[in-house]
Write a protein that holds these residues in place. Structure first.
Motif, PDB file in Angstrom:
ATOM      1  N   PHE A 136     -57.187  26.276 -49.557  1.00 25.98           N
ATOM      2  CA  PHE A 136     -57.846  24.999 -49.308  1.00 25.98           C
ATOM      3  C   PHE A 136     -59.042  25.193 -48.392  1.00 25.98           C
ATOM      4  N   ASP A 137     -60.063  24.393 -48.652  1.00 28.03           N
ATOM      5  CA  ASP A 137     -61.237  24.398 -47.803  1.00 28.03           C
ATOM      6  C   ASP A 137     -60.886  23.815 -46.435  1.00 28.03           C
ATOM      7  N   ALA A 138     -61.610  24.258 -45.396  1.00 23.16           N
ATOM      8  CA  ALA A 138     -61.342  23.752 -44.049  1.00 23.16           C
ATOM      9  C   ALA A 138     -61.709  22.287 -43.901  1.00 23.16           C
ATOM     10  N   THR A 139     -62.499  21.750 -44.832  1.00 22.95           N
ATOM     11  CA  THR A 139     -62.905  20.342 -44.751  1.00 22.95           C
ATOM     12  C   THR A 139     -61.734  19.403 -44.990  1.00 22.95           C
ATOM     13  N   ILE A 149     -54.212  14.072 -49.187  1.00 27.26           N
ATOM     14  CA  ILE A 149     -54.491  14.646 -50.514  1.00 27.26           C
ATOM     15  C   ILE A 149     -54.116  16.128 -50.544  1.00 27.26           C
ATOM     16  N   LYS A 150     -54.401  16.842 -49.466  1.00 26.77           N
ATOM     17  CA  LYS A 150     -54.043  18.264 -49.397  1.00 26.77           C
ATOM     18  C   LYS A 150     -52.534  18.455 -49.487  1.00 26.77           C
ATOM     19  N   GLU A 151     -51.785  17.618 -48.784  1.00 27.73           N
ATOM     20  CA  GLU A 151     -50.323  17.723 -48.825  1.00 27.73           C
ATOM     21  C   GLU A 151     -49.781  17.417 -50.219  1.00 27.73           C
ATOM     22  N   PHE A 176     -59.187  25.218 -53.847  1.00 25.80           N
ATOM     23  CA  PHE A 176     -59.526  23.797 -53.746  1.00 25.80           C
ATOM     24  C   PHE A 176     -60.674  23.674 -52.743  1.00 25.80           C
ATOM     25  N   THR A 177     -61.847  23.332 -53.253  1.00 26.51           N
ATOM     26  CA  THR A 177     -63.050  23.236 -52.429  1.00 26.51           C
ATOM     27  C   THR A 177     -63.559  21.810 -52.450  1.00 26.51           C
TER      28      THR A 177
END
Length: 310
Positions: A136-139, A149-151, A176-177
């Motif tokens: 995953f992107d750090a953003t 959304i990341k979870e 995922f960017t």
């Protein structure tokens, strides 16, 4: 009897940690299905995701697009706690509903720029049933809705250890960017090869390949990331509190519906047509004033021969 005792003690030892607490198992199952009206490319993308997710279950098409709460009953029937629903509209637009059944939350995405594995023709390949590494992107840690959304993406695309049809290998990465408010999803194969001393590294790398050189116990190793597909991008629209319903806890104000974009294009074309029609009417009126239109007599002026020598 001794073998049975050993197997029981081994299983009980594995089910507890060093502190004596039970090991919490990651049980995730994903239900994948679509609505009526999907195109062949969208159907092939659904099949590609089904192959990449061995802990998923594919079901027949859903007949309704309004009573989405029925998906909770289907998820309960198939013992799934995640739902990925592909909603096709007008044969052009594709929306994806990702939900945690039965309590939520639910995120609705708009999918664009989708490319299936068969049409990309990438040289990479991965083992069917292997587990991916999620990058995953750090953003994603910059806003609360992005953390949610990341979870949710982690629960859906992260294959749990020991799930059905899985193999004990990790040979591909899902990236995922986040850029321009859209989530870009790509899949790469992890290819590890030994580097010889006489190998020359002057060959240019392609856009779909990335190279990392690692040094281990057996010597220097070259690790390449080769894209295998599919690739697509998701635009988040709304986040609902419960599963396929409930109050809206986030709404993307910058999202523009594709129907509105097509409507504005039609209005711009209609505006150009109306402008040409008005110019044509003005041209006919000007010709009529000068008597240059056919079927209309020109008025006699004061300096014409008929008036001067009458």
């Amino acid at each position: 009897m001794t073998a049975v005792y050993k197997s029981i003690t081994a299983s009980s030892a594995k089910s507890t940690t060093a502190n004596g607490a039970p090991v919490k198992k990651n049980k995730q199952r994903v239900l994948i299905l679509s609505s009526r009206g999907v195109t062949f490319r969208q159907r092939h993308l659904l099949n590609d995701l089904y192959v990449l997710l061995p802990h998923s279950r594919k079901d027949a098409k859903l007949d309704t697009k309004t009573k989405l709460y029925q998906l909770n009953e289907l998820a309960d029937l198939y013992n799934c706690n995640n739902v990925m629903f592909f909603e096709a509209r007008k044969g052009k637009d594709l929306y994806i509903w990702m939900s945690k059944a039965p309590n939520g939350p639910t995120v609705k995405f708009h999918m664009q720029n989708l490319h299936t594995t068969s049409e990309l023709h990438f040289p990479g390949n991965c083992l069917r049933g292997s587990r991916p590494i999620l990058s995953f992107d750090a953003t994603f840690n910059s806003a609360p809705h992005l953390i949610l959304i990341k979870e949710l993406l982690t629960h859906i695309f992260g294959v749990p250890k020991g799930a059905r049809k899985t193999k004990p290998f990790v040979d591909h990465v899902m990236g995922f960017t986040l850029a321009d408010g859209k989530i870009w999803i790509r899949c790469f194969e992890i290819r590890e090869t030994a580097v010889s001393k006489s190998e020359a590294r002057t060959q240019p790398m392609e856009d779909t390949e990335k190279e990392v050189v690692a040094v281990g116990e057996k010597g220097e190793t070259k690790i390449n990331l080769i894209e295998i597909g599919p690739r697509f991008l998701l635009t988040p629209i709304v986040i609902l509190e419960s599963s396929f319903g409930g109050p809206v806890i986030y709404e993307n104000k910058e999202f523009v519906s594709p129907n509105q974009i097509r409507s504005e294009l039609r209005l711009s074309k209609a505006g150009r047509y109306n402008q040409r029609a008005e110019q044509q009417i003005e041209r006919k009126a000007k010709k009529g004033d000068l008597g240059l239109r056919t079927g209309k007599e020109r008025p006699n002026g004061e300096l014409e021969d008929r008036v001067l020598f009458a």
